[in-house]
Design a protein around this motif. Sequence first.
Motif, short mmCIF file in Angstrom:
data_model
loop_
_atom_site.label_atom_id
_atom_site.label_comp_id
_atom_site.label_asym_id
_atom_site.label_seq_id
_atom_site.Cartn_x
_atom_site.Cartn_y
_atom_site.Cartn_z
N THR A 67 15.03 9.39 -101.51
CA THR A 67 14.80 10.86 -100.04
C THR A 67 15.96 10.03 -99.43
O THR A 67 17.02 10.32 -98.82
CB THR A 67 14.07 10.70 -99.57
OG1 THR A 67 13.01 11.72 -100.86
CG2 THR A 67 13.80 11.66 -98.65
N ALA A 68 15.48 8.52 -99.25
CA ALA A 68 16.37 7.70 -98.68
C ALA A 68 18.03 7.50 -98.37
O ALA A 68 18.57 7.21 -97.22
CB ALA A 68 15.48 6.28 -98.45
N PHE A 71 18.94 10.51 -97.38
CA PHE A 71 19.57 10.71 -96.03
C PHE A 71 20.78 9.67 -95.76
O PHE A 71 22.07 9.79 -94.56
CB PHE A 71 17.82 10.05 -95.43
CG PHE A 71 17.36 11.15 -94.86
CD1 PHE A 71 17.44 11.94 -95.40
CD2 PHE A 71 15.73 10.31 -94.75
CE1 PHE A 71 16.50 13.09 -95.36
CE2 PHE A 71 14.85 10.97 -94.98
CZ PHE A 71 15.24 12.25 -94.84
N TYR A 131 13.05 6.28 -93.46
CA TYR A 131 13.02 7.41 -93.61
C TYR A 131 13.80 7.44 -91.94
O TYR A 131 15.56 7.64 -91.34
CB TYR A 131 12.70 9.26 -93.69
CG TYR A 131 12.01 8.72 -95.04
CD1 TYR A 131 12.81 8.36 -96.35
CD2 TYR A 131 11.20 10.04 -94.93
CE1 TYR A 131 12.42 8.16 -97.04
CE2 TYR A 131 10.48 10.00 -96.44
CZ TYR A 131 11.25 9.53 -97.62
OH TYR A 131 10.96 9.85 -98.72
N VAL A 162 12.78 13.04 -88.29
CA VAL A 162 12.65 13.81 -89.44
C VAL A 162 11.12 14.59 -89.27
O VAL A 162 10.59 15.07 -89.95
CB VAL A 162 11.84 11.92 -89.86
CG1 VAL A 162 11.06 11.81 -91.24
CG2 VAL A 162 12.82 11.05 -90.13
#
Length: 207
Positions: A67-68, A71, A131, A162
């Motif tokens: 997920t990072a 992003f 994140y 976020v």
Amino acid sequence: MPYVEASVRHRQLVAAARTVLARDGVGRTSLRAVATEGGVPLGTMQYVFPSKELLLRAVIEDVIEETAEVFRGAADLDGGLEHAIRRGVEDVWVRLVEGHSGLQVMQYELTHHALRTAGMESLARWQYERYTAVIADWCQQAAQRAGETCAVPFAQLARLVVSNLDGLIMQYVCDPNPARSRQDLEAVTEMLVGLSGVPRDTDVVAR
């Protein structure tokens, strides 16, 4: 059974675990089920991951890093902070949310599991730190490249990006309504751009 390097086997079983978790949930996921999904004997599974908790820790770390990376690659940094926010929020929504409810449910379930499991609480905190750090970095880079100043600290702006995405994702997962979600996403984006305090594209045109 042919020899497979430990790192390759580790990734293979984490991927299998993610499939089982998305399908069955944390409570019904077992080492045996993951071994079956991964096409390996249970003994091999237990050699790589002696316990379910170690397997879940590896899955949580894998999901957070993936997920990072989304992003990190979401924002276009050459158009200023407003453009970075708009592009980043849109890209994250398309790549991680629309059509990916199973991934989001799994991620929420794993986060709650980490919070409730002794010794794993730090993973939940690390998830949001990770994140936030990535988003704060691309917001700061975008602003610096355009010679802009943000009205709030970049870390605060990133936390709000976020948290707002989190809320919209939860609503989307519980009550899927793509049209409504898109409207809400646009409203949230406008609020975030306004909070940043940078001149909007429309303001530049008006002048």
